[in-house]
Design a protein around this motif. Structure first.
Motif, short mmCIF file in Angstrom:
data_model
loop_
_atom_site.label_atom_id
_atom_site.label_comp_id
_atom_site.label_asym_id
_atom_site.label_seq_id
_atom_site.Cartn_x
_atom_site.Cartn_y
_atom_site.Cartn_z
N LEU A 97 -94.16 -17.97 92.01
CA LEU A 97 -92.85 -17.42 91.66
C LEU A 97 -91.77 -18.38 92.13
CD1 LEU A 97 -93.40 -13.71 92.74
CD2 LEU A 97 -93.46 -14.63 90.40
N PRO A 98 -90.76 -18.62 91.30
CA PRO A 98 -89.71 -19.57 91.70
C PRO A 98 -88.89 -19.08 92.89
CG PRO A 98 -89.15 -18.53 89.61
CD PRO A 98 -90.52 -18.06 89.97
N GLU A 99 -88.45 -20.03 93.68
CA GLU A 99 -87.56 -19.77 94.82
C GLU A 99 -86.14 -19.95 94.29
OE1 GLU A 99 -86.99 -18.38 98.21
OE2 GLU A 99 -88.97 -19.29 98.26
N SER A 100 -85.43 -18.85 94.03
CA SER A 100 -84.15 -18.94 93.32
C SER A 100 -82.97 -18.32 94.05
CB SER A 100 -84.28 -18.29 91.95
OG SER A 100 -84.61 -16.92 92.09
N LEU A 101 -83.20 -17.74 95.21
CA LEU A 101 -82.13 -17.01 95.90
C LEU A 101 -81.57 -17.81 97.07
CD1 LEU A 101 -83.91 -13.55 96.02
CD2 LEU A 101 -82.21 -14.32 94.36
N ASP A 102 -80.26 -17.70 97.26
CA ASP A 102 -79.66 -18.36 98.42
C ASP A 102 -79.81 -17.45 99.65
OD1 ASP A 102 -77.50 -16.44 98.48
OD2 ASP A 102 -76.44 -17.63 96.99
N ARG A 103 -79.52 -18.01 100.81
CA ARG A 103 -79.71 -17.30 102.07
C ARG A 103 -78.90 -16.00 102.13
NH1 ARG A 103 -81.43 -18.13 107.12
NH2 ARG A 103 -81.53 -20.35 107.43
N ALA A 104 -77.65 -16.02 101.69
CA ALA A 104 -76.80 -14.83 101.74
C ALA A 104 -77.37 -13.71 100.88
CB ALA A 104 -75.37 -15.18 101.30
N THR A 105 -77.87 -14.05 99.71
CA THR A 105 -78.47 -13.03 98.83
C THR A 105 -79.71 -12.44 99.46
OG1 THR A 105 -77.57 -14.16 96.89
CG2 THR A 105 -79.41 -12.63 96.52
N LYS A 106 -80.55 -13.30 100.03
CA LYS A 106 -81.76 -12.81 100.71
C LYS A 106 -81.41 -11.87 101.85
CE LYS A 106 -84.61 -16.80 99.57
NZ LYS A 106 -85.38 -17.93 100.10
N THR A 107 -80.36 -12.20 102.59
CA THR A 107 -79.93 -11.35 103.71
C THR A 107 -79.48 -9.98 103.19
OG1 THR A 107 -79.31 -13.26 105.04
CG2 THR A 107 -78.30 -11.14 105.63
N ARG A 108 -78.70 -9.95 102.11
CA ARG A 108 -78.24 -8.67 101.54
C ARG A 108 -79.42 -7.83 101.07
NH1 ARG A 108 -74.39 -11.97 99.34
NH2 ARG A 108 -75.35 -11.93 97.27
N ILE A 109 -80.41 -8.46 100.43
CA ILE A 109 -81.58 -7.74 99.94
C ILE A 109 -82.39 -7.19 101.11
CG2 ILE A 109 -83.76 -7.98 98.69
CD1 ILE A 109 -82.15 -10.13 96.96
N ALA A 110 -82.59 -8.01 102.14
CA ALA A 110 -83.33 -7.55 103.33
C ALA A 110 -82.64 -6.36 103.97
CB ALA A 110 -83.48 -8.70 104.32
N GLU A 111 -81.32 -6.42 104.09
CA GLU A 111 -80.57 -5.30 104.68
C GLU A 111 -80.74 -4.04 103.84
OE1 GLU A 111 -76.66 -7.00 104.95
OE2 GLU A 111 -77.10 -7.93 106.89
#
Length: 128
Positions: A97-111
């Motif tokens: 699966l492609p790695e397409s998300l930036d760090r800020a987006t990953k943080t929002r999703i994790a939260e």
């Protein structure tokens, strides 16, 4: 990465890819929180969904499928809601699966995944 080292990332998938991952899990008899066809019926066809490997899962009676990742899934539904689900994914499949998300987006999703969120069973009960 060692085959038993869980990836520390979140990956985005479209609905078609999510249904493919769910089908692969069903064929391999891995964990899924929805029945066959459920995603095609309820997932928003134009949405992006997010997979976050949460733990390494092993099936000692099926070493060919061990280890695999038990992923938290942030699932967007046709009614506009997002719900929590789980989906087991094979490491080689996840790696593709492609790695397409930036760090800020990953943080929002994790939260979002770690906060209060309705799960698939609760949504299904309310929408029966």
């Amino acid at each position: 990465m060692a085959s038993s080292e869980i990836p520390r990332t979140i990956k985005a998938v479209n609905t078609a890819e999510l249904i493919h991952l769910d089908d692969e899990a069903r064929v391999c008899d891995l964990n899924r929180q929805h029945g066959a066809g459920w995603l095609a019926e309820h997932a928003d066809p134009g949405a992006t969904h997010y997979l976050w490997p949460a733990l390494v899962h092993r099936l000692h009676h099926r070493p060919e499928l061990s280890p695999h990742w038990r992923c938290m899934l942030l699932l967007a539904l046709r009614d506009g809601q997002q719900v929590f689900s789980l989906l087991d994914v094979l490491p080689t499949t996840f790696d593709r699966l492609p790695e397409s998300l930036d760090r800020a987006t990953k943080t929002r999703i994790a939260e979002r995944l770690l906060g209060p969120i309705q799960n698939v069973a609760e949504w299904s009960e309310r929408n029966a």
